[in-house]
Design an enzyme around this catalytic site. Structure first.
Site: not given
Ligand code: NAD
Length: 610
Positions: A324-325, A301-302, A211, A229
């Site tokens: 980190d995520d 990571e990822d 991912r 990173k």
């Molecule tokens: P993830 O795949 O683990 O989680 C995504 C979640 O969103 C899942 O639970 C999924 O079911 C839900 N989802 C998907 N479509 C949806 C919808 N239409 N409505 C409601 N919920 C929905 O991904 P993640 O690692 O948690 O990352 C999520 C986002 O956060 C990414 O865009 C990532 O880039 C961003 N992020 C930002 C930061 C930061 O700002 N520092 C850090 C980490 C992740």
């Protein structure tokens, strides 16, 4: 020519002598057993200050441990090459005469020239490739550029450009970077680790490429992420480049496009899962500890979220692991919330939080907020979680859905009737803080922001999804729709916005605020485990760096230009927590941890060769 055995034995003696003679001198060997002494006074670096973490004697005997050559080879060694900055004396002493044009440039002039060249490129990927070329040619100059121009170059070496670089990784990389461990290496991972040229590895960033950012499964091409990173670990957190090891675990890919690409660089098979996957990861984790000892930090990571949660849970009691995520994101967002309290008032416990997205980021942040409130109020975490609500793709997470929820969502299934849409959830829960972490853009609509503004004097809106196109709402939308009332921060950067004659500066909840300093804190204290309290300490340290002047502009994060200072403060607080919890092995505890952290940080300034 010296024999391998003599070379190795000399390396060993050399290492011993080196540690005895001076902690601030790095001595390496050149042609025929001559020594090239590198004056390291300006260099610094973690290793130089407190010595190395020698895990096994075997590593000391690795024949590559002392391999600095002079002349032509020196110019092709990125760790030691200075290009036109070699002085006249150095050119004479190290057989460089004639191999360089006559001009002698300072590092500053080289930097000026390279920044000028970089700015000529219009396409971000070209800038990325130019930076990678520089890293392969002259490591110190690469880090000097990155440190001195951090705000400009961070998006080049990391998000968003690194995403495109990963997509095209197979065709753009020149020399392989990092270590590739695939299913082919099963049973041999310990040997593979020995092929890595550095002995005293302190931080490993590892991905399985499933991912990559918001781009999905990029298989082996995910290597761009650990490489990027770790360059931030060095530039922002001051970890020596030689202490950083990028790793990609290749268990195949489910990306059809890659599987059908004749030039794909990874294993051409569908992803191994279940026991086969778990066994390879187990072998890797064991081999890493065996090779580099208890104190090596392994940053996941990822990984796709099911594996990310499982790996963190499985290895956090036996290894120094950090995701980190999940954890880095949680810590940086909590820092923003703590800082924002100065603007919105009240304590964390007085607020109600609603998330859109319940994955790694969402549930990780939610858990850390609950933990912080629990620490502040002495209420059990089961209670403090009730202030936090999450919406996933099926609507509000409520108790009637418990049977079908993934395990990491279950703690958030509170008593409530089912609610399908975000807007209805906002109206029902009336949160003071709205956090977007679903990866789906444009979900904080005008109606949602207006609803938030209808019952909050200053609604706190964090649109964390990346890249910019996936942001829940833009900074401009948040300020306009809330009529200038929102406190806004995002995952991707946005320019300042002028609304009704006032300029609003949106903050960026960038993980790069936390993980480099966090890692430095673990390393300088010799921590052997990550504890949640260290994440809380990092959040508080970051929040404390936001000044009145920043608050006046509506910022809840400090400017990135101060990142090395910020990292040192975070490192100090993390290290202090490690000592307090009895998890530090670097004893005695240095008195002034901020000063100590600063003194340990790698500096990219050229060293003088005698
Ligand atoms: P993830 O795949 O683990 O989680 C995504 C979640 O969103 C899942 O639970 C999924 O079911 C839900 N989802 C998907 N479509 C949806 C919808 N239409 N409505 C409601 N919920 C929905 O991904 P993640 O690692 O948690 O990352 C999520 C986002 O956060 C990414 O865009 C990532 O880039 C961003 N992020 C930002 C930061 C930061 O700002 N520092 C850090 C980490 C992740």
């Amino acid at each position: 020519m010296i024999s391998l055995a003599r070379h190795s034995f000399l390396s060993l003696l050399l290492r011993r002598a080196e540690r005895k003679v001076s902690a601030l001198m790095e001595t390496t060997m050149v042609n025929g057993g001559d020594f090239l002494v590198v004056d390291n006074m300006a260099g610094g670096g973690v290793e130089d200050v407190y010595g190395e973490d020698f895990a096994t004697l075997d590593q000391l005997l690795t024949p590559w441990t002392a391999s600095v050559a002079s002349g032509y080879t020196l110019l092709r060694d990125p760790h030691h090459n200075k290009g036109l900055a070699f002085t006249e004396k150095e050119r004479d002493a190290h057989y460089l005469r004639g191999l360089l044009p006559p001009a002698v440039l300072t590092q500053e002039l080289q930097e000026k020239k390279l920044m000028h060249n970089l700015r000529q490129y219009q396409v971000p990927l070209q800038r990325y490739m130019a930076m990678m070329d520089l890293q392969e040619r002259n490591e110190r100059l690469f880090y000097k550029l990155l440190i001195d121009n951090v705000e400009e170059l961070l998006p080049v070496v990391y998000t968003p450009t690194v995403g495109e670089a990963c997509q095209k990784y197979g065709s753009i990389f020149r020399r392989p970077q990092g270590l590739y461990i695939s299913l082919k290496e099963k049973g041999k991972i310990l040997e593979v680790l020995k092929n890595w040229p550095e002995r005293s590895v302190q931080v490993i960033v590892v991905t399985d490429g499933e991912r990559i950012l918001g781009l999905g499964d990029l298989g082996c091409q995910g290597m761009g992420i650990p490489v990027g990173k770790l360059s931030l670990y060095t530039a922002l957190g001051g970890i020596r480049p030689s202490a950083c090891l990028p790793v990609t675990i290749d268990v195949g890919t489910n990306n059809e496009k890659l599987l059908n690409d004749e030039f794909y660089i990874g294993l051409k098979q569908r992803r191994a899962t279940g026991q086969e996957y778990a066994e390879l990861l187990q072998e890797f984790m064991t081999a890493v500890k065996q090779s580099y000892g208890e104190k090596v930090l392994i940053q996941f990571e990822d990984f796709a979220n099911h594996n990310a949660f499982e790996l963190l849970a499985k290895y956090s009691s036996s290894h120094l692991v950090f995701n980190d995520d999940i954890q880095g994101t949680a810590s940086v967002v909590l820092a923003g919330l703590i800082a924002a309290l100065k603007l919105v008032g009240g304590a964390l416990a007085d607020h109600t939080f609603l998330f859109l997205g319940a994955g790694e980021a969402g549930t990780g942040i939610a858990e850390l907020i609950a933990l912080q409130i629990s620490k502040e109020t002495n209420a059990p975490i089961e209670e403090t979680r009730k202030k936090i609500w999450l919406v996933d793709s099926k609507g509000l997470i409520v108790d009637s859905r418990k049977g079908s929820l993934q395990h990491f969502k279950k703690p958030w299934a509170h008593e409530h009737e089912p609610v399908k849409t975000l807007l209805d959830a906002v109206k029902a829960i009336k949160p003071t803080v709205l956090i977007g972490s679903s990866g789906v853009g444009k979900t904080f609509t005008k109606e949602v922001v207006e609803a938030m503004t209808s019952f909050n004097e200053k609604p706190l809106i964090l649109a964390l999804s990346n890249p910019t196109s996936q942001s829940e709402c833009t900074a401009e939308q948040a300020y306009t729709w809330s009529e200038g009332k929102a406190i806004y921060a995002s995952g991707s950067p946005f320019d300042p916005v002028e609304y009704n004659g006032k300029v609003f500066a949106p903050g960026q909840a960038n993980n790069a605020y936390i993980f480099p300093g966090f890692g430095l804190g673990l390393i300088i204290s010799g921590a052997i485990r990550v504890h949640d309290d260290m994440l809380l300490a990092a959040s508080e340290a970051l929040a404390a760096q936001v000044t009145e002047e920043n608050f006046e502009k509506g910022l809840i994060y400090p400017p990135f230009s101060n990142i090395r200072k910020i990292s040192a403060h975070i490192a100090a607080k993390v290290a202090a927590k490690a000592y307090e919890l009895g998890l530090a092995s670097h004893l005695p505890r240095p008195e002034n941890l901020v000063k100590y952290a600063e003194s340990c940080m790698y500096s990219p300034v050229y060293r003088n060769y005698r």
